[in-house]
Design a protein around this motif. Structure first.
Motif, PDB file in Angstrom:
ATOM      1  N   GLY A  44       0.846  -1.180   0.000  1.00 43.54           N
ATOM      2  CA  GLY A  44       0.000   0.000   0.000  1.00 43.54           C
ATOM      3  C   GLY A  44       0.887   1.238   0.000  1.00 43.54           C
ATOM      4  N   VAL A  64       6.436  -3.467  -2.309  1.00 41.52           N
ATOM      5  CA  VAL A  64       5.967  -4.096  -3.547  1.00 41.52           C
ATOM      6  C   VAL A  64       4.449  -3.993  -3.577  1.00 41.52           C
ATOM      7  N   ILE A 105       0.894  -4.348  -6.414  1.00 39.80           N
ATOM      8  CA  ILE A 105       0.418  -4.740  -7.747  1.00 39.80           C
ATOM      9  C   ILE A 105      -0.290  -3.586  -8.449  1.00 39.80           C
ATOM     10  N   VAL A 163      -0.682   2.944  -6.809  1.00 36.83           N
ATOM     11  CA  VAL A 163      -0.012   2.938  -5.502  1.00 36.83           C
ATOM     12  C   VAL A 163       1.487   3.202  -5.686  1.00 36.83           C
ATOM     13  N   GLY A 191       4.825  -4.975  -8.644  1.00 39.02           N
ATOM     14  CA  GLY A 191       4.975  -6.422  -8.771  1.00 39.02           C
ATOM     15  C   GLY A 191       3.832  -7.164  -8.117  1.00 39.02           C
ATOM     16  N   VAL A 243       1.120  -8.086   5.190  1.00 44.25           N
ATOM     17  CA  VAL A 243       0.124  -7.507   6.097  1.00 44.25           C
ATOM     18  C   VAL A 243      -1.036  -6.956   5.261  1.00 44.25           C
ATOM     19  N   VAL A 255      -2.578  -8.320   2.795  1.00 44.58           N
ATOM     20  CA  VAL A 255      -2.458  -8.539   1.341  1.00 44.58           C
ATOM     21  C   VAL A 255      -2.969  -9.910   0.915  1.00 44.58           C
TER      22      VAL A 255
HETATM   23  C1  LIG Z   1      -4.958  -3.262   2.525  1.00 52.58           C
HETATM   24  S1  LIG Z   1      -3.855  -2.623   1.371  1.00 52.58           S
HETATM   25  C2  LIG Z   1      -2.360  -2.144   2.180  1.00 52.58           C
HETATM   26  C3  LIG Z   1      -1.879  -2.965   3.328  1.00 52.58           C
HETATM   27  C4  LIG Z   1      -0.516  -2.544   3.833  1.00 52.58           C
HETATM   28  N1  LIG Z   1       0.345  -3.703   3.853  1.00 52.58           N
HETATM   29  C5  LIG Z   1      -0.610  -1.941   5.207  1.00 52.58           C
HETATM   30  O1  LIG Z   1      -0.377  -2.670   6.170  1.00 52.58           O
HETATM   31  O2  LIG Z   1      -0.937  -0.770   5.309  1.00 52.58           O
HETATM   32  C6  LIG Z   1      -3.409  -4.042   0.407  1.00 52.58           C
HETATM   33  C7  LIG Z   1      -2.484  -3.749  -0.737  1.00 52.58           C
HETATM   34  O3  LIG Z   1      -2.121  -4.986  -1.366  1.00 52.58           O
HETATM   35  C8  LIG Z   1      -2.016  -4.748  -2.759  1.00 52.58           C
HETATM   36  N2  LIG Z   1      -2.102  -6.057  -3.431  1.00 52.58           N
HETATM   37  C9  LIG Z   1      -3.201  -6.837  -3.615  1.00 52.58           C
HETATM   38  N3  LIG Z   1      -2.865  -7.985  -4.246  1.00 52.58           N
HETATM   39  C10 LIG Z   1      -1.518  -7.932  -4.462  1.00 52.58           C
HETATM   40  C11 LIG Z   1      -0.572  -8.806  -5.074  1.00 52.58           C
HETATM   41  N4  LIG Z   1      -0.951  -9.984  -5.594  1.00 52.58           N
HETATM   42  N5  LIG Z   1       0.721  -8.435  -5.108  1.00 52.58           N
HETATM   43  C12 LIG Z   1       1.115  -7.235  -4.595  1.00 52.58           C
HETATM   44  N6  LIG Z   1       0.269  -6.361  -4.020  1.00 52.58           N
HETATM   45  C13 LIG Z   1      -1.031  -6.702  -3.945  1.00 52.58           C
HETATM   46  C14 LIG Z   1      -3.121  -3.767  -3.059  1.00 52.58           C
HETATM   47  O4  LIG Z   1      -2.872  -3.075  -4.255  1.00 52.58           O
HETATM   48  C15 LIG Z   1      -3.067  -2.873  -1.819  1.00 52.58           C
HETATM   49  O5  LIG Z   1      -2.249  -1.762  -2.011  1.00 52.58           O
END
Ligand SMILES: C[S@@+](CC[C@H](N)C(=O)[O-])C[C@H]1O[C@@H](n2cnc3c(N)ncnc32)[C@H](O)[C@@H]1O
Length: 261
Positions: A76, A99, A101, A105, A123, A152, A154
């Motif tokens: 994120g 990282v 997707i 972001v 990625g 976290v 994800v």
């Molecule tokens: C709830 S948000 C951010 C969570 C962040 N880790 C935090 O703790 O604040 C989840 C993020 O995961 C990303 N995401 C979803 N699927 C993904 C994937 N397969 N690979 C990488 N990022 C991914 C989304 O684009 C989003 O930005």
């Protein structure tokens, strides 16, 4: 200055997370969906804060174990209370590769980074080799030394079309002994408001996939679980009374920290 390519018509989970945390990096489309979801499930903002509290406690544990390089998968936006801020407060030499997707972001996040020891990588975390071999990952992280893999908020967005056990095994194979994985996973709630919320997100092309405690434990096969194992987020080494206070009935967020032996 390069302008970030941000589609203001599509809601983003990263920015909804930011909104629930009281941040400023979100747009009307995000706030509308976030508010509608929170009307159905009022615990959502609190759940987001619980994720952040756990992230900080887990990072503290990792830095205590000597880990100062982090691969934040599904990072994120790198905002207040995010991995880079916390890790660098705990140890200023920490390096963080974020990282995500979502190109929006990455574009937005690049404008928020304030250190040469952090970077944003576009990625898919379900492709471990591509992520680990990315030139930016190699530039900042020494994969011959222990690394902290942060997952976290994800895995909730990874569907059953992906063999997640295989993904986890590949990361485990590739990271050095003494590396750690920090994981959270929403367990879901079986009631009508939950299903309506899930549908609301789906209408905005965002889908989440709850998994149970035993399923989360299986994902961590081959890792040594740090005490107290796979538990509800509020139960993982709570530091403050607030961590347990006002715990929403339906928080149901599993968390764990595993060490690669
Ligand atoms: C709830 S948000 C951010 C969570 C962040 N880790 C935090 O703790 O604040 C989840 C993020 O995961 C990303 N995401 C979803 N699927 C993904 C994937 N397969 N690979 C990488 N990022 C991914 C989304 O684009 C989003 O930005």
């Amino acid at each position: 200055m390069e302008r970030p390519e941000i589609d203001l018509r599509s809601a983003s989970v990263a920015r909804i997370f930011d909104y629930y945390l009281g941040g400023a990096h979100n747009f009307a489309v995000d706030r509308e969906l976030a508010d509608a979801a929170a009307r159905l499930m009022p615990e959502l903002p609190r759940m987001t804060q619980l994720h952040r509290g756990f992230l900080a406690r887990a990072l503290n544990h990792l830095v205590d174990q000597g880990v100062t390089q982090f691969l934040d998968l599904g990072s994120g936006l790198p905002t207040v209370g995010g991995s880079a801020e916390v890790a660098r407060r705990l140890d200023p030499s920490s390096r963080v590769v974020h990282v995500d997707i979502d190109p929006a972001v990455i574009a937005h996040g690049k404008h928020l980074l304030d250190s040469a020891d952090t970077t944003m990588v576009l990625g898919d975390m379900t492709e471990p080799d591509a992520v680990l071999d990315h030139p930016e990952t190699r530039r900042l992280l020494d994969l011959d030394r222990p690394v902290g893999l942060l997952m976290v908020g994800v895995l909730d967005f990874v569907g059953d079309d992906v063999d997640l056990a295989k993904v986890m095994a590949r990361y485990r194979e590739r990271i050095a002994p003494g590396s750690h994985v920090v994981l959270t996973h929403y367990a879901g709630a079986g009631d009508e408001d939950y299903f309506r919320t899930r549908q609301l997100y789906r209408d905005h092309t965002i889908d989440f996939h709850p998994r149970s405690g035993p399923e989360v434990t299986e994902l961590l096969a081959g890792y040594e679980l740090a005490e107290p194992g796979v538990v509800d987020v509020s139960m993982w080494r709570p530091e403050a009374v607030e961590d347990l206070d006002g715990e929403p009935e339906r928080s149901a967020v599993h968390v764990a920290v595993g060490r690669r032996p």
